[in-house]
Enzyme design. Structure first.
Site, PDB file in Angstrom:
ATOM      1  N   LYS A 106      -7.740  59.219  21.496  1.00 19.73           N
ATOM      2  CA  LYS A 106      -7.465  57.796  21.724  1.00 19.73           C
ATOM      3  C   LYS A 106      -6.852  57.624  23.105  1.00 19.73           C
ATOM      4  CE  LYS A 106      -7.799  53.819  19.559  1.00 19.73           C
ATOM      5  NZ  LYS A 106      -8.784  53.409  18.538  1.00 19.73           N
ATOM      6  N   GLY A 218      -6.058  38.260  12.102  1.00 10.25           N
ATOM      7  CA  GLY A 218      -6.563  38.821  13.373  1.00 10.25           C
ATOM      8  C   GLY A 218      -7.986  38.336  13.555  1.00 10.25           C
ATOM      9  N   GLY A 220     -10.310  38.696  16.260  1.00 10.83           N
ATOM     10  CA  GLY A 220     -11.027  39.228  17.414  1.00 10.83           C
ATOM     11  C   GLY A 220     -12.339  39.814  16.938  1.00 10.83           C
ATOM     12  N   ASN A 221     -12.739  40.917  17.546  1.00  9.94           N
ATOM     13  CA  ASN A 221     -14.029  41.525  17.195  1.00  9.94           C
ATOM     14  C   ASN A 221     -14.116  41.824  15.696  1.00  9.94           C
ATOM     15  OD1 ASN A 221     -15.526  44.103  16.494  1.00  9.94           O
ATOM     16  ND2 ASN A 221     -16.453  43.627  18.460  1.00  9.94           N
ATOM     17  N   ALA A 222     -13.158  42.575  15.179  1.00  8.73           N
ATOM     18  CA  ALA A 222     -13.236  42.983  13.777  1.00  8.73           C
ATOM     19  C   ALA A 222     -13.091  41.778  12.839  1.00  8.73           C
ATOM     20  CB  ALA A 222     -12.160  44.027  13.490  1.00  8.73           C
ATOM     21  N   GLY A 223     -12.103  40.939  13.098  1.00  9.66           N
ATOM     22  CA  GLY A 223     -11.815  39.817  12.204  1.00  9.66           C
ATOM     23  C   GLY A 223     -12.916  38.763  12.179  1.00  9.66           C
TER      24      GLY A 223
HETATM   25  P1  NAD Z   1      -9.529  42.313  19.435  1.00 12.73           P
HETATM   26  O1  NAD Z   1      -8.762  42.502  20.677  1.00 12.73           O
HETATM   27  O2  NAD Z   1     -10.951  41.919  19.533  1.00 12.73           O
HETATM   28  O3  NAD Z   1      -8.782  41.266  18.469  1.00 12.73           O
HETATM   29  C1  NAD Z   1      -7.466  41.396  18.069  1.00 12.73           C
HETATM   30  C2  NAD Z   1      -7.082  40.111  17.332  1.00 12.73           C
HETATM   31  O4  NAD Z   1      -5.828  40.280  16.692  1.00 12.73           O
HETATM   32  C3  NAD Z   1      -6.950  38.897  18.246  1.00 12.73           C
HETATM   33  O5  NAD Z   1      -7.521  37.762  17.601  1.00 12.73           O
HETATM   34  C4  NAD Z   1      -5.438  38.687  18.351  1.00 12.73           C
HETATM   35  O6  NAD Z   1      -5.086  37.342  18.557  1.00 12.73           O
HETATM   36  C5  NAD Z   1      -5.034  39.134  16.968  1.00 12.73           C
HETATM   37  N1  NAD Z   1      -3.633  39.508  16.873  1.00 12.73           N
HETATM   38  C6  NAD Z   1      -2.890  40.252  17.729  1.00 12.73           C
HETATM   39  N2  NAD Z   1      -1.621  40.342  17.272  1.00 12.73           N
HETATM   40  C7  NAD Z   1      -1.585  39.636  16.102  1.00 12.73           C
HETATM   41  C8  NAD Z   1      -0.569  39.358  15.159  1.00 12.73           C
HETATM   42  N3  NAD Z   1       0.658  39.843  15.318  1.00 12.73           N
HETATM   43  N4  NAD Z   1      -0.888  38.606  14.092  1.00 12.73           N
HETATM   44  C9  NAD Z   1      -2.142  38.138  13.913  1.00 12.73           C
HETATM   45  N5  NAD Z   1      -3.150  38.379  14.768  1.00 12.73           N
HETATM   46  C10 NAD Z   1      -2.859  39.108  15.846  1.00 12.73           C
HETATM   47  O7  NAD Z   1      -9.360  43.701  18.635  1.00 12.73           O
HETATM   48  P2  NAD Z   1     -10.340  44.316  17.546  1.00 12.73           P
HETATM   49  O8  NAD Z   1     -11.278  45.224  18.237  1.00 12.73           O
HETATM   50  O9  NAD Z   1     -10.821  43.265  16.622  1.00 12.73           O
HETATM   51  O10 NAD Z   1      -9.299  45.267  16.777  1.00 12.73           O
HETATM   52  C11 NAD Z   1      -8.475  44.785  15.712  1.00 12.73           C
HETATM   53  C12 NAD Z   1      -8.005  45.983  14.896  1.00 12.73           C
HETATM   54  O11 NAD Z   1      -9.135  46.701  14.434  1.00 12.73           O
HETATM   55  C13 NAD Z   1      -7.152  46.986  15.677  1.00 12.73           C
HETATM   56  O12 NAD Z   1      -6.205  47.579  14.806  1.00 12.73           O
HETATM   57  C14 NAD Z   1      -8.167  48.045  16.084  1.00 12.73           C
HETATM   58  O13 NAD Z   1      -7.573  49.306  16.345  1.00 12.73           O
HETATM   59  C15 NAD Z   1      -9.029  48.048  14.833  1.00 12.73           C
HETATM   60  N6  NAD Z   1     -10.347  48.623  15.047  1.00 12.73           N
HETATM   61  C16 NAD Z   1     -11.241  48.029  15.902  1.00 12.73           C
HETATM   62  C17 NAD Z   1     -12.480  48.619  16.076  1.00 12.73           C
HETATM   63  C18 NAD Z   1     -13.538  47.988  16.941  1.00 12.73           C
HETATM   64  O14 NAD Z   1     -14.659  48.536  16.990  1.00 12.73           O
HETATM   65  N7  NAD Z   1     -13.296  46.870  17.573  1.00 12.73           N
HETATM   66  C19 NAD Z   1     -12.814  49.798  15.399  1.00 12.73           C
HETATM   67  C20 NAD Z   1     -11.877  50.353  14.537  1.00 12.73           C
HETATM   68  C21 NAD Z   1     -10.642  49.756  14.364  1.00 12.73           C
END
Ligand code: NAD
Length: 416
Positions: A106, A218, A220-223
């Site tokens: 990481k 959350g 972002g991408n995942a949510g």
């Molecule tokens: P992202 O940057 O696209 O989105 C993150 C989201 O979380 C944003 O909407 C942000 O506003 C929100 N956020 C941040 N702090 C917050 C809080 N305290 N309360 C509520 N919302 C909050 O990130 P992502 O890629 O969607 O990743 C989100 C999670 O998923 C992380 O833990 C990441 O490690 C995990 N993850 C992502 C991937 C991937 O492929 N994108 C893969 C595995 C795990």
């Protein structure tokens, strides 16, 4: 960060809980409790106003017994070496539970991308690769996106790596834009994988999903993709979503596509029509069938675990539940799909991306979805079988499976 919520301490505690069950010998246990290799760097970056700013950056290669390192690069103002260590440990268990021939790594940079221009982000991305390129590569360690890093950032990073190498190496990084060798289906893969395992959990635990309420923390991408695909593939009804500034709620349902469009054009969920405002704390306590924590670590702690209102908690975020909270959820019968299984769709399609780059031959979207479905379903089933045979939670079952595979690889190599 409170020491009790230090993600690396939590990752070590989770490993310790299964070490006894697996009868791990003390030396293997010691090896697996710590990263095998870590590097840090100070990155000087020219800012648009002519000043130079120094950014602290990390790369942790936790364990590469099963193959080259694999893991995203997170850009976050509160990034710490211990967060990166924990995420690298979870990557090790994730590639193992999915039976992908990769290790766990990481990266992280302490920065606030929300306050940086595109040019500043590009210079930071290139500086990261210049600092770490000697330790990266298709046979060494392959980064990918994570929180606040994007396909565009991966493109700059790949370009910098290839410029240094003087050769094309598209497989050096995954999560790239499709025209630069990215895989079809990578952008929603993390959520899609989570949706597939939620479907399997619904079947295994006899929980009706169709028409049932879901909430996403959350956005972002995942949510965002969890909301879209939960609705599309499982027939779930989105009742609440949130981002770092808070969320919106309507018990009758919210339209996932409209939520995504609204958030992406306004930068916030605030003011979304026909919905009440809700805090992140309130969202976690809603009576829903499926909760998707998709933000950051430590959302569910001993302070709120007794009030978490879901039947299935599909951990798309890494480390959203502390060990104490996990005990409470298990005792209450909440089905917790552990992070390194639930969010493994992303690394699985990243692995597919590497395979396609290596062969210089690209799959259509249907093939990516079908292969992902097969792998996620098989991984859930393997974990479920371990749980049934050992009477442990899904998290402990997933740990037992993943750790045993990594321990075996270390032993076969003669390390322990
Ligand atoms: P992202 O940057 O696209 O989105 C993150 C989201 O979380 C944003 O909407 C942000 O506003 C929100 N956020 C941040 N702090 C917050 C809080 N305290 N309360 C509520 N919302 C909050 O990130 P992502 O890629 O969607 O990743 C989100 C999670 O998923 C992380 O833990 C990441 O490690 C995990 N993850 C992502 C991937 C991937 O492929 N994108 C893969 C595995 C795990």
């Amino acid at each position: 960060m409170q020491e009790k919520y230090n993600p690396f301490k939590i990752a070590q505690e989770q490993l310790d809980q299964v070490a006894g069950k697996l009868e791990l010998d003390p030396i293997t246990h010691q090896l697996l409790r710590n990263p095998m290799h870590e590097i840090s760097a100070a990155l000087p970056v020219k800012m648009d106003d002519g000043s130079t700013k120094i950014f602290q950056a990390f790369r942790v290669q936790y364990n590469m017994a099963r193959g080259p390192g694999k893991g995203g690069i997170r850009w976050h103002p509160h990034e710490t070496i211990d967060t990166v260590r924990a995420l690298a440990a979870w990557m090790t268990w994730k590639t193992s539970v999915m039976d992908i021939p990769l290790g766990g790594a990481k990266g992280g940079v302490v920065c606030n991308p929300k306050e940086m221009s595109s040019g500043e982000k590009e210079r930071l991305a290139r500086a990261y690769i210049r600092a770490f390129s000697g330790s990266l590569g298709i046979t060494k360690d392959i980064p990918a996106p994570d929180v606040y890093t994007t396909p565009q950032i991966m493109a700059w990073m790949m370009d910098e790596y290839e410029t240094i190498a003087g050769q094309c190496h598209p497989g050096v990084i995954t999560g790239k834009p499709i025209p630069l060798g990215g895989s079809r289906g990578r952008s929603d893969a993390t959520a899609r994988g989570g949706i597939y395992v939620t479907r399997e959990a619904g079947r295994a635990f006899d929980i009706t999903l169709i028409g049932s309420p879901m909430a996403v923390m959350g956005f972002g991408n995942a949510g965002q993709n969890a909301a879209l695909l939960g609705e599309e593939l499982l027939g779930l009804k989105v009742v609440a979503v949130s981002d770092s500034k808070g969320g919106v709620y309507n018990s009758k349902g919210l339209d996932a596509k409209q939520l995504v469009e609204y958030k992406n054009s306004n930068g916030t969920l605030k003011g979304f029509p026909n919905a009440e405002e809700i805090t992140n704390e309130e969202l976690l306590e809603l009576e829903v069938t499926v909760l998707f924590p998709a933000a950051l670590e430590n959302a569910i702690t001993e302070d709120n675990a007794s009030r978490i209102g879901c039947k299935i908690c599909c951990e798309l975020a890494n480390g959203p539940t502390t060990p104490k909270a996990d005990e409470v959820l298990n005792a209450r019968g909440v089905v917790v799909l552990p992070d390194f299984l639930a969010n493994a769709g992303g690394v699985t399609v990243s692995y597919f991306e590497q395979v396609q780059n290596a062969n210089n031959f690209y799959w259509d979207l249907q093939e990516v979805h079908s292969r992902l479905n097969t792998r996620m379903t098989a991984a859930f089933q393997s974990v479920f079988d371990v749980c049934a045979n050992n009477e442990v939670s899904l998290r402990q079952g997933a740990y037992m499976l993943a750790v045993a595979r990594v321990a075996e690889a270390c032993k076969l190599r003669g390390w322990v």
